[in-house]
Design an enzyme around this catalytic site. Structure first.
Site, PDB file in Angstrom:
ATOM      1  N   ASP A   1       0.843  -1.206   0.000  1.00  0.00           N
ATOM      2  CA  ASP A   1       0.000   0.000   0.000  1.00  0.00           C
ATOM      3  C   ASP A   1       0.878   1.256   0.000  1.00  0.00           C
ATOM      4  OD1 ASP A   1      -2.304   1.455   0.025  1.00  0.00           O
ATOM      5  OD2 ASP A   1      -2.786   1.088   2.133  1.00  0.00           O
TER       6      ASP A   1
ATOM      7  N   ASN B   1       1.385   3.471  -2.835  1.00  0.00           N
ATOM      8  CA  ASN B   1       1.954   3.974  -4.097  1.00  0.00           C
ATOM      9  C   ASN B   1       1.447   5.383  -4.404  1.00  0.00           C
ATOM     10  OD1 ASN B   1       3.098   1.471  -4.372  1.00  0.00           O
ATOM     11  ND2 ASN B   1       1.705   0.754  -5.963  1.00  0.00           N
TER      12      ASN B   1
ATOM     13  N   TRP C   1       3.027   7.926  -2.067  1.00  0.00           N
ATOM     14  CA  TRP C   1       4.432   8.107  -2.451  1.00  0.00           C
ATOM     15  C   TRP C   1       4.518   9.076  -3.640  1.00  0.00           C
ATOM     16  CZ3 TRP C   1       7.299   7.521  -6.846  1.00  0.00           C
ATOM     17  CH2 TRP C   1       8.694   7.476  -6.701  1.00  0.00           C
TER      18      TRP C   1
ATOM     19  N   ARG D   1      -0.299   9.439  -9.914  1.00  0.00           N
ATOM     20  CA  ARG D   1      -0.462   8.158  -9.201  1.00  0.00           C
ATOM     21  C   ARG D   1       0.220   6.997  -9.940  1.00  0.00           C
ATOM     22  NH1 ARG D   1      -3.904   7.498  -5.251  1.00  0.00           N
ATOM     23  NH2 ARG D   1      -4.211   5.319  -5.782  1.00  0.00           N
TER      24      ARG D   1
ATOM     25  N   ASN E   1     -10.306  -3.177  -6.487  1.00  0.00           N
ATOM     26  CA  ASN E   1      -9.527  -2.187  -7.244  1.00  0.00           C
ATOM     27  C   ASN E   1     -10.174  -1.797  -8.587  1.00  0.00           C
ATOM     28  OD1 ASN E   1      -6.232  -3.336  -6.119  1.00  0.00           O
ATOM     29  ND2 ASN E   1      -7.511  -1.670  -5.337  1.00  0.00           N
ATOM     30  N   TRP E   2     -11.155  -2.598  -9.055  1.00  0.00           N
ATOM     31  CA  TRP E   2     -11.856  -2.234 -10.305  1.00  0.00           C
ATOM     32  C   TRP E   2     -12.617  -0.923 -10.148  1.00  0.00           C
ATOM     33  CZ3 TRP E   2     -10.155  -4.896 -14.267  1.00  0.00           C
ATOM     34  CH2 TRP E   2      -9.777  -6.230 -14.108  1.00  0.00           C
TER      35      TRP E   2
ATOM     36  N   ARG F   1       2.102  -5.155   6.041  1.00  0.00           N
ATOM     37  CA  ARG F   1       1.324  -4.129   5.342  1.00  0.00           C
ATOM     38  C   ARG F   1       2.128  -2.839   5.376  1.00  0.00           C
ATOM     39  NH1 ARG F   1      -4.925  -2.977   4.465  1.00  0.00           N
ATOM     40  NH2 ARG F   1      -4.597  -1.080   3.272  1.00  0.00           N
TER      41      ARG F   1
ATOM     42  N   SER G   1      -8.128  -5.701   4.499  1.00  0.00           N
ATOM     43  CA  SER G   1      -8.560  -5.383   3.137  1.00  0.00           C
ATOM     44  C   SER G   1      -8.873  -6.618   2.285  1.00  0.00           C
ATOM     45  CB  SER G   1      -7.510  -4.519   2.439  1.00  0.00           C
ATOM     46  OG  SER G   1      -7.358  -3.297   3.125  1.00  0.00           O
TER      47      SER G   1
HETATM   48  C1  FPP Z   1      -1.677   0.338  -3.390  1.00  0.00           C
HETATM   49  O1  FPP Z   1      -1.282   1.665  -3.497  1.00  0.00           O
HETATM   50  C2  FPP Z   1      -1.183  -0.488  -4.471  1.00  0.00           C
HETATM   51  C3  FPP Z   1      -1.965  -1.077  -5.431  1.00  0.00           C
HETATM   52  C4  FPP Z   1      -3.410  -0.930  -5.506  1.00  0.00           C
HETATM   53  C5  FPP Z   1      -1.418  -1.921  -6.470  1.00  0.00           C
HETATM   54  C6  FPP Z   1      -0.095  -2.556  -6.239  1.00  0.00           C
HETATM   55  C7  FPP Z   1       0.650  -2.471  -7.476  1.00  0.00           C
HETATM   56  C8  FPP Z   1       1.994  -2.377  -7.593  1.00  0.00           C
HETATM   57  C9  FPP Z   1       2.923  -2.504  -6.466  1.00  0.00           C
HETATM   58  C10 FPP Z   1       2.646  -2.126  -8.900  1.00  0.00           C
HETATM   59  C11 FPP Z   1       2.439  -3.135  -9.943  1.00  0.00           C
HETATM   60  C12 FPP Z   1       2.592  -4.524  -9.491  1.00  0.00           C
HETATM   61  C13 FPP Z   1       3.128  -5.484 -10.238  1.00  0.00           C
HETATM   62  C14 FPP Z   1       3.001  -6.875  -9.790  1.00  0.00           C
HETATM   63  C15 FPP Z   1       3.855  -5.209 -11.453  1.00  0.00           C
HETATM   64  P1  FPP Z   1      -2.405   2.776  -3.496  1.00  0.00           P
HETATM   65  O2  FPP Z   1      -2.595   3.238  -4.888  1.00  0.00           O
HETATM   66  O3  FPP Z   1      -3.640   2.273  -2.827  1.00  0.00           O
HETATM   67  O4  FPP Z   1      -1.722   3.884  -2.620  1.00  0.00           O
HETATM   68  P2  FPP Z   1      -2.455   5.005  -1.754  1.00  0.00           P
HETATM   69  O5  FPP Z   1      -3.269   4.288  -0.711  1.00  0.00           O
HETATM   70  O6  FPP Z   1      -1.321   5.779  -1.184  1.00  0.00           O
HETATM   71  O7  FPP Z   1      -3.293   5.805  -2.713  1.00  0.00           O
END
Ligand code: FPP
Length: 236
Positions: free
Chosen positions: A16, A18, A21, A29, A64-65, A184, A192
């Site tokens: 979690d 990304n 970050w 994003r 996530n969809w 996590r 989750s």
């Molecule tokens: C959560 O961050 C992450 C995801 C929903 C997807 C995970 C995907 C990756 C690590 C990259 C691609 C993976 C592969 C296997 C190539 P978030 O977007 O929910 O972060 P936030 O909560 O800070 O918005």
């Protein structure tokens, strides 16, 4: 002593942070997901040296969809690119790839690349990386119930034979042992909908570090914390 460290056999990770970050770095994003994919690559590359036998990564949940089409498309594209770019790395490092989830629901391109990588890496013995994709813990339990109901209807088993062992045998990856440690990133204290059945006895470790910053030193901290816990499985 280093060689007395108890290494968890199976580590599961909710990757979690990304998005946060990316925001922190003034980026879109999708750039956060791109950086997250590099963190995945770095872990896969070193898996053999960690002593971890199974690493399950929550890469895309059934929920996530609900994200924007743009973000979903970018994640699916990133997944296909990741397989293309990193299949040689899996082979060099002797890592086997598996997936868990409703894989038939993924776009065809990603699905085909995954199938190919799973087939080509199937004899590798240096560790197993499992991507949880279109994965939901409740969906997995419902899918197992459906399979079992079907076996009952066909007369292959009777309802009396349904116990925890038989149930577990009908989950997506019956041959993979349950995770010992759940990590996590990014601070949230939630499951989750991840591996609801399999995480029953796992130790939980949460770090505030955002996923793209999660490296081997961070993994080491999580393993240290794991070793300090007294795991009793409800017994004495
Ligand atoms: C959560 O961050 C992450 C995801 C929903 C997807 C995970 C995907 C990756 C690590 C990259 C691609 C993976 C592969 C296997 C190539 P978030 O977007 O929910 O972060 P936030 O909560 O800070 O918005």
């Amino acid at each position: 002593m280093e060689n007395e460290r108890i290494i968890p056999r199976h580590v599961a990770i909710i990757m979690d942070g990304n998005g946060r970050w990316a925001k922190q770095h003034g980026l879109e994003r999708v750039e956060g997901h791109r950086a997250g994919a590099i963190a995945v690559k770095n872990l896969v590359e070193s898996l053999k040296h960690t002593g971890i036998q199974y690493l399950t990564l929550y890469a895309f949940s059934t929920e996530n969809w609900k994200r924007s089409k743009e973000e979903v498309d970018a994640l699916m594209e990133l997944l296909a690119e990741f397989i293309d770019a990193n299949l040689p790395l899996l082979m060099e490092n002797d890592v086997r790839l598996l997936v868990s989830g409703r894989i038939e629901g993924l776009p065809e391109k990603a699905r085909e690349k995954l199938k190919d990588a799973i087939r080509k890496s199937s004899a590798n013995t240096g560790g197993t990386v499992i991507f949880a994709l279109n994965y939901g813990g409740r969906a997995e339990i419902a899918d197992a119930a459906k399979k079992i109901a079907d076996q009952v209807l066909k007369g292959e088993i009777s309802p009396e034979q349904i116990d925890e062992k038989l149930f577990a045998q009908n989950l997506y990856l019956p041959d993979v042992p349950d995770p010992d440690l759940l990590i996590r990133t990014s601070g949230e204290l939630r499951l989750s909908n991840f591996l609801l059945w399999e995480l029953s006895y796992a130790e939980i470790y949460v770090t505030d570090t955002y996923w793209p910053d999660f490296d081997l030193a961070e993994l080491d901290k999580a393993i240290d914390a794991f070793q300090k816990r007294n795991r009793r499985f409800g017994g004495r």
